[in-house]
Each structure stands twice: as structure tokens, then as C-alpha cells.
Motif scaffolding. Structure first.
Motif, PDB file in Angstrom:
ATOM      1  N   ILE A   1      25.977  13.503  13.481  1.00  0.00           N
ATOM      2  CA  ILE A   1      25.375  13.408  14.803  1.00  0.00           C
ATOM      3  C   ILE A   1      25.325  11.933  15.168  1.00  0.00           C
ATOM      4  O   ILE A   1      24.803  11.114  14.395  1.00  0.00           O
ATOM      5  N   LEU A   2      25.876  11.572  16.347  1.00  0.00           N
ATOM      6  CA  LEU A   2      25.889  10.169  16.770  1.00  0.00           C
ATOM      7  C   LEU A   2      24.463   9.691  17.020  1.00  0.00           C
ATOM      8  O   LEU A   2      23.726  10.276  17.800  1.00  0.00           O
ATOM      9  N   TRP A   3      24.088   8.629  16.335  1.00  0.00           N
ATOM     10  CA  TRP A   3      22.763   8.043  16.488  1.00  0.00           C
ATOM     11  C   TRP A   3      22.822   6.927  17.524  1.00  0.00           C
ATOM     12  O   TRP A   3      22.067   6.902  18.472  1.00  0.00           O
ATOM     13  N   ASP A   4      23.745   5.984  17.355  1.00  0.00           N
ATOM     14  CA  ASP A   4      23.893   4.883  18.314  1.00  0.00           C
ATOM     15  C   ASP A   4      25.260   4.244  18.107  1.00  0.00           C
ATOM     16  O   ASP A   4      25.858   4.395  17.045  1.00  0.00           O
ATOM     17  N   MET A   5      25.732   3.542  19.134  1.00  0.00           N
ATOM     18  CA  MET A   5      26.999   2.831  18.985  1.00  0.00           C
ATOM     19  C   MET A   5      26.914   1.486  19.684  1.00  0.00           C
ATOM     20  O   MET A   5      26.294   1.344  20.726  1.00  0.00           O
ATOM     21  N   LEU A   6      27.530   0.515  19.049  1.00  0.00           N
ATOM     22  CA  LEU A   6      27.632  -0.835  19.587  1.00  0.00           C
ATOM     23  C   LEU A   6      29.111  -1.068  19.850  1.00  0.00           C
ATOM     24  O   LEU A   6      29.906  -1.111  18.916  1.00  0.00           O
ATOM     25  N   ASP A   7      29.472  -1.174  21.120  1.00  0.00           N
ATOM     26  CA  ASP A   7      30.873  -1.349  21.485  1.00  0.00           C
ATOM     27  C   ASP A   7      31.154  -2.786  21.871  1.00  0.00           C
ATOM     28  O   ASP A   7      30.265  -3.511  22.321  1.00  0.00           O
ATOM     29  N   ASP A   8      32.403  -3.177  21.729  1.00  0.00           N
ATOM     30  CA  ASP A   8      32.898  -4.483  22.158  1.00  0.00           C
ATOM     31  C   ASP A   8      32.089  -5.630  21.552  1.00  0.00           C
ATOM     32  O   ASP A   8      31.573  -6.498  22.249  1.00  0.00           O
ATOM     33  N   ILE A   9      31.974  -5.633  20.228  1.00  0.00           N
ATOM     34  CA  ILE A   9      31.239  -6.691  19.534  1.00  0.00           C
ATOM     35  C   ILE A   9      31.999  -8.001  19.702  1.00  0.00           C
ATOM     36  O   ILE A   9      33.198  -8.077  19.467  1.00  0.00           O
ATOM     37  N   GLN A  10      31.273  -9.032  20.122  1.00  0.00           N
ATOM     38  CA  GLN A  10      31.872 -10.334  20.383  1.00  0.00           C
ATOM     39  C   GLN A  10      32.207 -11.027  19.067  1.00  0.00           C
ATOM     40  O   GLN A  10      31.373 -11.112  18.177  1.00  0.00           O
ATOM     41  N   GLY A  11      33.418 -11.503  18.947  1.00  0.00           N
ATOM     42  CA  GLY A  11      33.841 -12.211  17.746  1.00  0.00           C
ATOM     43  C   GLY A  11      34.218 -11.248  16.631  1.00  0.00           C
ATOM     44  O   GLY A  11      34.060 -10.035  16.725  1.00  0.00           O
ATOM     45  N   LYS A  12      34.732 -11.793  15.543  1.00  0.00           N
ATOM     46  CA  LYS A  12      35.156 -11.008  14.382  1.00  0.00           C
ATOM     47  C   LYS A  12      33.907 -10.586  13.605  1.00  0.00           C
ATOM     48  O   LYS A  12      33.132 -11.431  13.168  1.00  0.00           O
ATOM     49  N   MET A  13      33.701  -9.279  13.443  1.00  0.00           N
ATOM     50  CA  MET A  13      32.524  -8.768  12.758  1.00  0.00           C
ATOM     51  C   MET A  13      32.672  -8.977  11.255  1.00  0.00           C
ATOM     52  O   MET A  13      33.658  -8.551  10.647  1.00  0.00           O
ATOM     53  N   LEU A  14      31.678  -9.644  10.663  1.00  0.00           N
ATOM     54  CA  LEU A  14      31.700  -9.941   9.232  1.00  0.00           C
ATOM     55  C   LEU A  14      30.821  -9.007   8.419  1.00  0.00           C
ATOM     56  O   LEU A  14      31.196  -8.591   7.325  1.00  0.00           O
ATOM     57  N   SER A  15      29.626  -8.711   8.938  1.00  0.00           N
ATOM     58  CA  SER A  15      28.668  -7.918   8.170  1.00  0.00           C
ATOM     59  C   SER A  15      27.596  -7.375   9.100  1.00  0.00           C
ATOM     60  O   SER A  15      27.507  -7.773  10.264  1.00  0.00           O
ATOM     61  N   PHE A  16      26.782  -6.472   8.560  1.00  0.00           N
ATOM     62  CA  PHE A  16      25.595  -6.036   9.291  1.00  0.00           C
ATOM     63  C   PHE A  16      24.509  -5.628   8.315  1.00  0.00           C
ATOM     64  O   PHE A  16      24.781  -5.284   7.166  1.00  0.00           O
ATOM     65  N   ASP A  17      23.268  -5.715   8.784  1.00  0.00           N
ATOM     66  CA  ASP A  17      22.091  -5.274   8.042  1.00  0.00           C
ATOM     67  C   ASP A  17      21.364  -4.243   8.888  1.00  0.00           C
ATOM     68  O   ASP A  17      20.992  -4.532  10.029  1.00  0.00           O
TER      69      ASP A  17
END
Length: 165
Positions: A42-58
Motif C-alpha cells: 500500500i503506497l504510504w508516500d512518495m517523493l518525486d523529482d529529488i534534487q541532485g543525486k540521491m545518496l542516502s535517507f533516514d
């Protein structure tokens, strides 16, 4: 006055465009209170068009699986159109947890989607509260080049101004 401006420009440059540390964007995520009787994502949330090269997330959240017997509430993430990746299973007690995903190297403009499952068979409910995500990315090389031109222009203008005195 000009020394202060130059110092501020350098501090801003080092803070915002440090290629090692990256840029950190924080997002609050919606609460979940779901009793869907399914093992489907079930889709909880989405982040589209992240600025810059994505390295990591917490991902930080407080959550629990309300149910009898087996734990069924699960969390997944997906980058772009790759297969969803399983993160963890909720316990029957409230728990505050942080999930760190490193070394992603997704290109600029990528999307990050978060999913959950509640579990089939009924009698289960997933609760998520106080959730947020911090995405670390680095700017495109063209952004760094533009910033370098601005700094070079400021330095050149300062030299020219000193020479005119």
C-alpha cells in the motif's frame, strides 16, 4: 563590510554545497491507521523529482502492529522503478525506530516511494505516527559550476574594486 560579505559567501558555499556531506532535505510523512486485510503493498508516500543525486535517507517513525499471533505490518521503500526493498516488521508494542539506507547513488530527479503492508487474514491493524524522512543528495555538477562562477565573480569584483582605489 566587504570582508563580512566574502566570509558569508564562503560559509554559505561550504554549508550548502559540500559534496561530501551533501544537501539534507527533511519531509514529514502522513500518519497511518490501516486495517486493510491484504498482503499487497500500500503506497504510504512518495517523493518525486529529488534534487541532485540521491545518496542516502533516514526514515524515523513510531509504529506498531495491532494484532493477534503473527506480526504482519511491514515497511518497504522503492527507488524509481526498481523492485521494492523490505525494511522491517512492526512489533506488537509501540517502538520508535530509525532506518538508514546508505550508498544509493540514484540519479538526479529520482523518486522515492514508501510502502507498507497490514497483512491478510484480518485482525491486524498498522499504526505509524511521528514519521519523517531525511534525504541526502549532492547537487548536479552544473550547479556546483554555477556556484563556483559566482564566487569567482565576487573575488574578481573585489580585486577590481581594490585596484581602482
Amino acid at each position: 563590510m566587504k570582508k563580512i560579505i566574502n566570509v558569508l559567501l564562503v560559509i554559505i558555499g561550504l554549508t550548502m554545497f559540500n559534496a561530501k556531506a551533501g544537501i539534507i532535505n527533511n519531509f514529514d510523512l502522513p500518519r497511518v491507521n490501516d486495517a486493510t486485510q491484504s498482503d499487497e503493498l500500500i503506497l504510504w508516500d512518495m517523493l518525486d523529482d529529488i534534487q541532485g543525486k540521491m545518496l542516502s535517507f533516514d526514515l524515523l517513525m513510531t509504529w506498531k502492529d495491532q494484532g493477534w499471533g503473527n506480526q504482519k505490518g511491514r515497511i518497504f521503500y522503492q527507488i524509481n522503478n526498481l523492485d521494492p526493498v523490505y525494511l522491517d516488521l512492526a512489533s506488537h508494542r509501540w517502538a520508535t525506530e530509525t532506518f538508514s539506507v546508505q550508498d544509493i547513488m540514484a540519479p538526479a530527479g529520482s523518486s522515492l516511494r514508501l510502502y507498507y503492508t497490514v497483512g491478510g487474514g484480518g485482525g491486524h491493524q498498522l499504526f505509524i505516527s511521528d514519521a519523517s524522512i531525511s534525504v541526502t543528495s549532492v547537487p548536479e555538477p552544473s550547479t556546483l559550476a554555477l556556484f563556483g562562477l559566482v564566487l569567482a565573480g565576487a573575488a574578481f569584483g573585489r580585486r577590481k574594486f581594490k585596484a581602482a582605489k
